[in-house]
Design a protein around this motif. Structure first.
Motif, PDB file in Angstrom:
ATOM      1  N   GLY A 167       0.723  -1.285  -0.079  1.00  0.00           N
ATOM      2  CA  GLY A 167       0.115  -0.043   0.048  1.00  0.00           C
ATOM      3  C   GLY A 167       0.727   1.171  -0.094  1.00  0.00           C
ATOM      4  N   GLU A 168       1.984   1.051   0.206  1.00  0.00           N
ATOM      5  CA  GLU A 168       2.872   2.332   0.249  1.00  0.00           C
ATOM      6  C   GLU A 168       3.418   2.562  -1.224  1.00  0.00           C
ATOM      7  OE1 GLU A 168       6.376   0.389   2.279  1.00  0.00           O
ATOM      8  OE2 GLU A 168       5.257   1.128   4.103  1.00  0.00           O
ATOM      9  N   PHE A 169       3.655   4.113  -1.245  1.00  0.00           N
ATOM     10  CA  PHE A 169       3.799   4.427  -2.894  1.00  0.00           C
ATOM     11  C   PHE A 169       5.167   4.410  -3.108  1.00  0.00           C
ATOM     12  CE2 PHE A 169       0.123   6.660  -1.727  1.00  0.00           C
ATOM     13  CZ  PHE A 169      -0.616   6.647  -2.918  1.00  0.00           C
ATOM     14  N   TYR A 170       5.745   4.274  -4.314  1.00  0.00           N
ATOM     15  CA  TYR A 170       7.024   4.399  -4.742  1.00  0.00           C
ATOM     16  C   TYR A 170       7.292   5.713  -5.044  1.00  0.00           C
ATOM     17  CZ  TYR A 170       7.669  -0.521  -5.703  1.00  0.00           C
ATOM     18  OH  TYR A 170       7.523  -2.068  -5.648  1.00  0.00           O
ATOM     19  N   GLY A 171       8.423   6.418  -5.164  1.00  0.00           N
ATOM     20  CA  GLY A 171       8.949   7.693  -5.241  1.00  0.00           C
ATOM     21  C   GLY A 171       9.893   8.148  -4.419  1.00  0.00           C
ATOM     22  N   ASN A 172      10.511   7.386  -3.400  1.00  0.00           N
ATOM     23  CA  ASN A 172      11.319   8.039  -2.467  1.00  0.00           C
ATOM     24  C   ASN A 172      12.779   7.744  -3.108  1.00  0.00           C
ATOM     25  OD1 ASN A 172       9.317   8.739  -0.594  1.00  0.00           O
ATOM     26  ND2 ASN A 172       9.025   6.595   0.049  1.00  0.00           N
ATOM     27  N   GLN A 173      12.985   6.947  -4.190  1.00  0.00           N
ATOM     28  CA  GLN A 173      14.273   6.506  -4.820  1.00  0.00           C
ATOM     29  C   GLN A 173      14.912   7.876  -5.043  1.00  0.00           C
ATOM     30  OE1 GLN A 173      14.528   2.650  -6.644  1.00  0.00           O
ATOM     31  NE2 GLN A 173      12.118   3.173  -6.994  1.00  0.00           N
ATOM     32  N   SER A 174      16.142   8.109  -5.161  1.00  0.00           N
ATOM     33  CA  SER A 174      16.845   9.300  -5.652  1.00  0.00           C
ATOM     34  C   SER A 174      17.838   9.160  -6.311  1.00  0.00           C
ATOM     35  CB  SER A 174      17.075  10.340  -4.544  1.00  0.00           C
ATOM     36  OG  SER A 174      17.962   9.736  -3.532  1.00  0.00           O
ATOM     37  N   THR A 175      18.121   7.910  -6.779  1.00  0.00           N
ATOM     38  CA  THR A 175      19.364   7.266  -7.583  1.00  0.00           C
ATOM     39  C   THR A 175      19.052   7.783  -8.984  1.00  0.00           C
ATOM     40  OG1 THR A 175      20.618   5.758  -8.343  1.00  0.00           O
ATOM     41  CG2 THR A 175      18.439   5.016  -8.112  1.00  0.00           C
ATOM     42  N   GLY A 176      19.913   7.715  -9.932  1.00  0.00           N
ATOM     43  CA  GLY A 176      19.637   7.927 -11.231  1.00  0.00           C
ATOM     44  C   GLY A 176      20.889   8.652 -11.995  1.00  0.00           C
ATOM     45  N   LEU A 177      21.879   8.678 -11.153  1.00  0.00           N
ATOM     46  CA  LEU A 177      23.197   9.105 -11.868  1.00  0.00           C
ATOM     47  C   LEU A 177      23.795   8.183 -12.771  1.00  0.00           C
ATOM     48  CD1 LEU A 177      24.868  10.930  -8.838  1.00  0.00           C
ATOM     49  CD2 LEU A 177      23.654  12.030 -10.510  1.00  0.00           C
ATOM     50  N   CYS A 178      24.409   8.464 -13.867  1.00  0.00           N
ATOM     51  CA  CYS A 178      25.011   7.594 -14.892  1.00  0.00           C
ATOM     52  C   CYS A 178      26.342   8.320 -15.224  1.00  0.00           C
ATOM     53  CB  CYS A 178      24.276   7.390 -16.095  1.00  0.00           C
ATOM     54  SG  CYS A 178      24.753   6.495 -17.240  1.00  0.00           S
ATOM     55  N   PRO A 187      14.769  13.065  -9.456  1.00  0.00           N
ATOM     56  CA  PRO A 187      14.620  13.045  -7.748  1.00  0.00           C
ATOM     57  C   PRO A 187      13.850  12.042  -7.338  1.00  0.00           C
ATOM     58  CG  PRO A 187      13.480  15.106  -8.838  1.00  0.00           C
ATOM     59  CD  PRO A 187      14.218  14.301  -9.878  1.00  0.00           C
ATOM     60  N   LYS A 188      12.742  11.838  -7.889  1.00  0.00           N
ATOM     61  CA  LYS A 188      11.779  10.949  -7.183  1.00  0.00           C
ATOM     62  C   LYS A 188      11.119   9.711  -8.500  1.00  0.00           C
ATOM     63  CE  LYS A 188       9.713  13.939  -3.843  1.00  0.00           C
ATOM     64  NZ  LYS A 188       8.514  14.778  -3.233  1.00  0.00           N
ATOM     65  N   ILE A 189      11.952   8.771  -8.421  1.00  0.00           N
ATOM     66  CA  ILE A 189      11.777   7.747  -9.302  1.00  0.00           C
ATOM     67  C   ILE A 189      10.595   6.681  -8.804  1.00  0.00           C
ATOM     68  CG2 ILE A 189      12.898   5.639 -10.644  1.00  0.00           C
ATOM     69  CD1 ILE A 189      15.604   7.334 -10.153  1.00  0.00           C
ATOM     70  N   VAL A 190      10.028   6.320  -9.659  1.00  0.00           N
ATOM     71  CA  VAL A 190       8.600   5.657  -9.318  1.00  0.00           C
ATOM     72  C   VAL A 190       9.008   4.213 -10.131  1.00  0.00           C
ATOM     73  CG1 VAL A 190       6.847   7.396  -8.876  1.00  0.00           C
ATOM     74  CG2 VAL A 190       7.226   6.389 -11.235  1.00  0.00           C
ATOM     75  N   PHE A 191       9.841   4.254 -11.009  1.00  0.00           N
ATOM     76  CA  PHE A 191       9.935   2.819 -11.869  1.00  0.00           C
ATOM     77  C   PHE A 191      11.355   2.852 -12.294  1.00  0.00           C
ATOM     78  CE2 PHE A 191       9.642   0.950 -16.298  1.00  0.00           C
ATOM     79  CZ  PHE A 191       9.456  -0.306 -15.672  1.00  0.00           C
ATOM     80  N   SER A 192      12.045   1.839 -11.737  1.00  0.00           N
ATOM     81  CA  SER A 192      13.398   1.479 -12.169  1.00  0.00           C
ATOM     82  C   SER A 192      13.603   0.255 -12.758  1.00  0.00           C
ATOM     83  CB  SER A 192      14.342   2.039 -11.300  1.00  0.00           C
ATOM     84  OG  SER A 192      15.648   1.823 -11.374  1.00  0.00           O
ATOM     85  N   VAL A 193      13.942   0.022 -13.932  1.00  0.00           N
ATOM     86  CA  VAL A 193      14.271  -1.355 -14.225  1.00  0.00           C
ATOM     87  C   VAL A 193      15.393  -1.429 -15.159  1.00  0.00           C
ATOM     88  CG1 VAL A 193      13.236  -0.855 -16.435  1.00  0.00           C
ATOM     89  CG2 VAL A 193      13.114  -3.225 -16.190  1.00  0.00           C
ATOM     90  N   VAL A 194      15.935  -2.923 -14.762  1.00  0.00           N
ATOM     91  CA  VAL A 194      17.438  -3.098 -15.396  1.00  0.00           C
ATOM     92  C   VAL A 194      16.940  -4.080 -16.423  1.00  0.00           C
ATOM     93  CG1 VAL A 194      19.660  -4.136 -14.870  1.00  0.00           C
ATOM     94  CG2 VAL A 194      18.580  -2.333 -13.350  1.00  0.00           C
ATOM     95  N   ILE A 195      17.676  -3.979 -17.579  1.00  0.00           N
ATOM     96  CA  ILE A 195      17.329  -4.952 -18.873  1.00  0.00           C
ATOM     97  C   ILE A 195      18.824  -5.175 -19.065  1.00  0.00           C
ATOM     98  CG2 ILE A 195      16.794  -5.137 -21.238  1.00  0.00           C
ATOM     99  CD1 ILE A 195      14.736  -2.531 -20.648  1.00  0.00           C
ATOM    100  N   ARG A 196      18.776  -6.899 -19.509  1.00  0.00           N
ATOM    101  CA  ARG A 196      20.165  -7.378 -19.889  1.00  0.00           C
ATOM    102  C   ARG A 196      19.916  -7.754 -21.469  1.00  0.00           C
ATOM    103  NH1 ARG A 196      22.955 -12.995 -17.451  1.00  0.00           N
ATOM    104  NH2 ARG A 196      24.908 -12.743 -19.010  1.00  0.00           N
ATOM    105  N   SER A 197      20.863  -7.318 -22.049  1.00  0.00           N
ATOM    106  CA  SER A 197      20.847  -7.920 -23.529  1.00  0.00           C
ATOM    107  C   SER A 197      22.100  -8.689 -23.985  1.00  0.00           C
ATOM    108  CB  SER A 197      20.780  -6.833 -24.688  1.00  0.00           C
ATOM    109  OG  SER A 197      20.617  -7.477 -26.147  1.00  0.00           O
TER     110      SER A 197
END
Length: 245
Positions: A167-178, A187-197
């Protein structure tokens, strides 16, 4: 009579040797190029389908007799009277994106309980990933290889937010540096997905992608080449390249 000259055995062997060297150099580059394109295609499809699921989550549909209000009316002139007229209310279906190792899909169900998703949900869209492309992580969780699994499900609210099964919300993640790039910091990521090709069906040579989407719908894509079966945010931060797509 004109004499026709052919190739000697030595000349043919030299030509075959040159072709072998060219093929040896070219094939790995073609494999990397194919892996890159497969990964990018998956990233673009995810961006599009995430936006689609977010939009669908805000739709309402006309409810059944269980979702109506009975208003007193006079049947002859529609004024207030002893009879009743049902007025059907809009109902919002629960929407989620469900991720597995080699596929993902958008589902809807009538219940608003975010903790339970199963095969009774209606599938709106399904996307099978390309060969040698897998989803390795979704918001920190690892999708199952079981195509019937609903374990990794992201629940959308009517405002486009994402809820956890708790029931909690996503959006507290603050990563995103590359790498050393910071202008696409989210600042407030709600969706973070890692894909391998993977470059080939065997071996660990892989092109990795991390797609981050924030509350506003802004996104960033980071990529890195790594010969390994797993990857971490540190790998993206230290060696990643930001893609402008």
């Amino acid at each position: 009579m004109r004499k026709t000259n052919g190739f000697s055995l030595i000349e043919l062997m030299i030509a075959m040797g040159i072709l072998t060297v060219i093929a040896t150099v070219a094939v790995p580059k073609v494999q990397v190029w194919n892996a890159r394109n497969r990964g990018l295609q998956t990233v673009m499809e995810l961006i599009s389908d995430f936006s689609k699921a977010r939009s669908v989550a805000g739709y309402t549909v006309v409810g059944s007799s269980n979702n109506s209000i009975n208003i007193p009316v006079n049947i002859s002139d529609d004024s207030e009277g002893a009879a009743t007229m049902p007025v059907y209310m809009g109902v919002r279906r629960q929407t989620a994106m469900v991720f597995r190792k080699s596929e993902y899909a958008i589902y809807q169900k009538q219940s608003m309980d975010t903790s339970t998703w199963d095969a009774t949900a209606v599938q709106l869209k399904k996307n099978m990933l390309l060969d040698t492309v897998t989803i390795e992580s979704v918001n920190g969780g690892t999708p199952s290889s079981n195509v019937a699994s609903f374990a990794t499900a992201l629940n959308f609210t009517s405002t486009g937010m994402l809820k956890k099964s708790t029931g909690e919300f996503y959006g507290n993640q603050s990563t995103g540096l590359c790498g050393d790039v910071s202008e696409r910091y989210l600042p407030k990521i709600v969706f973070s997905v890692v894909i391998r090709s993977r470059v080939s069906s065997s071996g660990n040579d892989s092109i990795w992608y991390r797609l981050d989407i924030d509350q506003r719908g802004e996104y960033s894509v980071c990529t890195v080449f790594k010969e390994a079966s797993s990857i971490s945010n540190t790998d993206f931060a230290n060696n990643g390249v930001m893609l402008d797509i």
